[in-house]
Design a protein around this motif. Structure first.
Motif, PDB file in Angstrom:
ATOM      1  N   ALA A   1      13.016   9.873  -7.360  1.00 53.01           N
ATOM      2  CA  ALA A   1      13.186   8.478  -6.945  1.00 53.01           C
ATOM      3  C   ALA A   1      12.788   8.375  -5.468  1.00 53.01           C
ATOM      4  CB  ALA A   1      14.636   8.066  -7.131  1.00 53.01           C
ATOM      5  N   PHE A   2      12.302   7.218  -5.095  1.00 55.22           N
ATOM      6  CA  PHE A   2      11.936   6.982  -3.700  1.00 55.22           C
ATOM      7  C   PHE A   2      12.582   5.705  -3.190  1.00 55.22           C
ATOM      8  CE2 PHE A   2       8.847  10.257  -4.004  1.00 55.22           C
ATOM      9  CZ  PHE A   2       8.570  10.621  -2.693  1.00 55.22           C
ATOM     10  N   MET A   3      13.123   5.818  -1.991  1.00 54.41           N
ATOM     11  CA  MET A   3      13.636   4.631  -1.333  1.00 54.41           C
ATOM     12  C   MET A   3      12.653   4.244  -0.240  1.00 54.41           C
ATOM     13  SD  MET A   3      16.865   4.274   1.120  1.00 54.41           S
ATOM     14  CE  MET A   3      15.845   4.256   2.574  1.00 54.41           C
ATOM     15  N   VAL A   4      12.197   3.008  -0.241  1.00 52.62           N
ATOM     16  CA  VAL A   4      11.286   2.532   0.806  1.00 52.62           C
ATOM     17  C   VAL A   4      12.018   1.476   1.598  1.00 52.62           C
ATOM     18  CG1 VAL A   4       8.965   1.673   1.291  1.00 52.62           C
ATOM     19  CG2 VAL A   4       9.472   2.674  -0.947  1.00 52.62           C
ATOM     20  N   GLN A   5      12.223   1.757   2.870  1.00 49.99           N
ATOM     21  CA  GLN A   5      12.917   0.756   3.678  1.00 49.99           C
ATOM     22  C   GLN A   5      11.896  -0.125   4.396  1.00 49.99           C
ATOM     23  OE1 GLN A   5      15.036   1.563   7.395  1.00 49.99           O
ATOM     24  NE2 GLN A   5      16.889   0.865   6.385  1.00 49.99           N
ATOM     25  N   VAL A   6      12.032  -1.437   4.225  1.00 47.40           N
ATOM     26  CA  VAL A   6      11.110  -2.361   4.882  1.00 47.40           C
ATOM     27  C   VAL A   6      11.858  -3.196   5.917  1.00 47.40           C
ATOM     28  CG1 VAL A   6       9.584  -2.493   2.863  1.00 47.40           C
ATOM     29  CG2 VAL A   6      11.390  -4.183   3.124  1.00 47.40           C
ATOM     30  N   MET A   7      11.097  -3.814   6.813  1.00 42.72           N
ATOM     31  CA  MET A   7      11.708  -4.626   7.875  1.00 42.72           C
ATOM     32  C   MET A   7      12.220  -5.959   7.346  1.00 42.72           C
ATOM     33  SD  MET A   7       9.616  -4.228  11.380  1.00 42.72           S
ATOM     34  CE  MET A   7      10.148  -3.001  12.561  1.00 42.72           C
ATOM     35  N   GLY A   8      12.616  -6.831   8.231  1.00 43.79           N
ATOM     36  CA  GLY A   8      13.067  -8.169   7.821  1.00 43.79           C
ATOM     37  C   GLY A   8      14.337  -8.612   8.514  1.00 43.79           C
ATOM     38  N   ARG A   9      14.801  -7.800   9.439  1.00 44.21           N
ATOM     39  CA  ARG A   9      16.057  -8.084  10.164  1.00 44.21           C
ATOM     40  C   ARG A   9      17.187  -8.371   9.169  1.00 44.21           C
ATOM     41  NH1 ARG A   9      16.437  -8.905  15.561  1.00 44.21           N
ATOM     42  NH2 ARG A   9      14.242  -9.320  15.783  1.00 44.21           N
ATOM     43  N   ASN A  10      17.763  -9.584   9.180  1.00 43.74           N
ATOM     44  CA  ASN A  10      18.858  -9.863   8.238  1.00 43.74           C
ATOM     45  C   ASN A  10      18.393 -10.615   6.998  1.00 43.74           C
ATOM     46  OD1 ASN A  10      20.786  -8.741   9.995  1.00 43.74           O
ATOM     47  ND2 ASN A  10      20.646 -10.599  11.245  1.00 43.74           N
TER      48      ASN A  10
ATOM     49  N   GLU B   1       0.845  -1.199   0.000  1.00 48.77           N
ATOM     50  CA  GLU B   1       0.000   0.000   0.000  1.00 48.77           C
ATOM     51  C   GLU B   1       0.881   1.250   0.000  1.00 48.77           C
ATOM     52  OE1 GLU B   1      -3.048   0.120   3.010  1.00 48.77           O
ATOM     53  OE2 GLU B   1      -3.440   2.232   2.524  1.00 48.77           O
ATOM     54  N   ALA B   2       1.955   1.194   0.787  1.00 51.92           N
ATOM     55  CA  ALA B   2       2.882   2.337   0.850  1.00 51.92           C
ATOM     56  C   ALA B   2       3.589   2.536  -0.489  1.00 51.92           C
ATOM     57  CB  ALA B   2       3.898   2.112   1.973  1.00 51.92           C
ATOM     58  N   ILE B   3       4.049   1.436  -1.085  1.00 48.11           N
ATOM     59  CA  ILE B   3       4.773   1.538  -2.365  1.00 48.11           C
ATOM     60  C   ILE B   3       3.856   2.111  -3.449  1.00 48.11           C
ATOM     61  CG2 ILE B   3       5.875   0.181  -4.210  1.00 48.11           C
ATOM     62  CD1 ILE B   3       6.885  -1.716  -1.940  1.00 48.11           C
ATOM     63  N   ASP B   4       2.618   1.618  -3.492  1.00 45.66           N
ATOM     64  CA  ASP B   4       1.661   2.116  -4.502  1.00 45.66           C
ATOM     65  C   ASP B   4       1.479   3.632  -4.363  1.00 45.66           C
ATOM     66  OD1 ASP B   4       1.363  -0.463  -5.340  1.00 45.66           O
ATOM     67  OD2 ASP B   4      -0.623  -0.780  -4.459  1.00 45.66           O
ATOM     68  N   ARG B   5       1.364   4.088  -3.123  1.00 46.18           N
ATOM     69  CA  ARG B   5       1.161   5.531  -2.903  1.00 46.18           C
ATOM     70  C   ARG B   5       2.401   6.332  -3.276  1.00 46.18           C
ATOM     71  NH1 ARG B   5      -2.638   6.410   2.216  1.00 46.18           N
ATOM     72  NH2 ARG B   5      -4.115   4.775   1.743  1.00 46.18           N
ATOM     73  N   LEU B   6       3.558   5.788  -2.911  1.00 45.73           N
ATOM     74  CA  LEU B   6       4.804   6.503  -3.219  1.00 45.73           C
ATOM     75  C   LEU B   6       5.023   6.612  -4.723  1.00 45.73           C
ATOM     76  CD1 LEU B   6       7.123   5.028  -0.447  1.00 45.73           C
ATOM     77  CD2 LEU B   6       6.272   7.380  -0.606  1.00 45.73           C
ATOM     78  N   LYS B   7       4.577   5.605  -5.463  1.00 48.13           N
ATOM     79  CA  LYS B   7       4.730   5.633  -6.928  1.00 48.13           C
ATOM     80  C   LYS B   7       3.996   6.824  -7.525  1.00 48.13           C
ATOM     81  CE  LYS B   7       5.746   1.295  -9.039  1.00 48.13           C
ATOM     82  NZ  LYS B   7       5.271   0.170  -9.811  1.00 48.13           N
ATOM     83  N   VAL B   8       2.843   7.113  -6.972  1.00 43.70           N
ATOM     84  CA  VAL B   8       2.022   8.219  -7.503  1.00 43.70           C
ATOM     85  C   VAL B   8       2.770   9.540  -7.366  1.00 43.70           C
ATOM     86  CG1 VAL B   8      -0.116   9.508  -7.185  1.00 43.70           C
ATOM     87  CG2 VAL B   8      -0.124   7.009  -6.993  1.00 43.70           C
TER      88      VAL B   8
END
Ligand code: F6P
Length: 322
Positions: free
Chosen positions: A163-172, A148-155
């Protein structure tokens, strides 16, 4: 088995409540009394537990987080901490424990099993880095939040040619970044499993713009790259690159959502199956989903290890970003 307990441990994941509900109601169905332990292993060491009935877990299946609370306990990693926990389980005459959680939590479960206490684990972490389950509780909901965040950032990215950098979780582990990048149509995906550098990332975006793309989205796994360093590089090279980079860190927003249908069903199935196995006398296993089937894997095979990223998905991401 007449008395069992359930706890949630480590990072909360959407669907944990559905798993708690499944453990309580399956336990009752099988004729056991069920106790809920508050705040994971920390609560277990303080004997912070209470008996739960079917109505106590009513109205929680749709809630994110965990009604039992969770914690990351350093003390439980010590023999003295685990001895305290075991003594409390014995005092409450608990005969078996269901541990809902990810890597660290299942390692803790294995330790209790080795001390002779019956434990069955339920695979739950948004990181999807746990061996013994192709998919874990919370992943699907966390992915949808990231999308949902990525879709909004694309707009907004396309409107400003930024350009947009989206940082997501996931530890290592790069799973969340890789899959949200593929499903979100990212131009670049940066994961810990594949070393890269800022100039290579910038080149990927420059090439994407040159091919006529309107936006440049980079999904970065938190364990892959220091976000500030990446942003700094783009700032320093703004003129030569010809575009700006903005950064958004999703962080715990990904963990806090209400579970979707997939996670509610997965958690219900895993929770019920784990309880059934525990009540039948099984111990020292993790209950997960392998090839779309319920499966048990010995804790011995999974404790302290992490699942490797799917190379086919990495190739797919590369092809589809063209
Ligand atoms: O393991 C789940 C997770 O959300 C990771 O993705 C993240 O690195 C970590 O937990 C954050 O932990 P905490 O909530 O303790 O800061």
């Amino acid at each position: 088995m007449k008395r069992i307990a359930v706890l949630t441990s480590g990072g909360d994941a959407p669907g944990m409540n559905a798993a708690i509900r499944a453990v309580v109601r399956t336990g009752l169905f099988l004729g056991a009394e069920v106790f809920g332990v508050r705040r994971g292993y920390a609560g277990l060491m303080e004997a912070d537990m209470q008996q739960l009935g079917a109505r106590d877990v009513g109205g929680i299946i749709q809630q994110g987080g965990t009604v039992l609370g969770s914690a990351r306990s350093e003390e439980f990693k010590t023999p003295a901490g685990r001895a305290k926990a075991l003594a409390n389980l014995r005092e409450f005459r608990i005969e078996g424990l269901v541990v809902i959680g990810g890597n660290g939590s299942q390692t803790g479960a294995y330790e209790l099993h080795k001390m002779g206490f019956p434990v069955v684990g339920v695979a739950s972490t948004i990181d999807n880095d746990l061996l013994g389950s192709d998919i874990t509780i919370g992943v699907d909901t966390a992915l949808n939040i990231a999308l949902e965040a990525i879709d909004r950032l694309k707009v907004t990215a396309a409107s400003h040619r930024r350009a947009f950098m989206v940082q997501v979780m996931g530890r290592n582990c790069g799973y969340l970044a890789l899959v949200s990048g593929i499903a979100g149509g990212a131009e670049a995906i940066v994961i810990p499993e594949v070393p890269t550098n800022p100039s290579a990332i910038a080149k990927t975006l420059r090439d994407a713009y040159a091919r006529g793309k309107a936006n440049g989205i980079i999904v970065v796994a938190e364990g892959a790259y220091d976000a500030d360093e990446l942003v700094g590089y783009f700032k320093d090279h703004k003129e030569s690159l010809g575009f700006e980079l903005r950064a958004t860190t999703l962080g715990h927003v990904q963990r806090g959502g209400a579970p979707g249908a997939f996670d509610r069903l997965l958690a219900s199935r895993l929770g019920a199956s784990a309880t059934q196995h525990l009540c039948e006398g099984t111990s020292g296993v993790l209950v997960g989903m392998i090839k779309n089937q319920l499966a048990t894997t010995p804790h011995e095979e999974i404790a302290g290890k992490t699942k490797l990223i799917d190379k086919d998905l990495m190739r797919l991401a590369d092809v589809l970003a063209r």
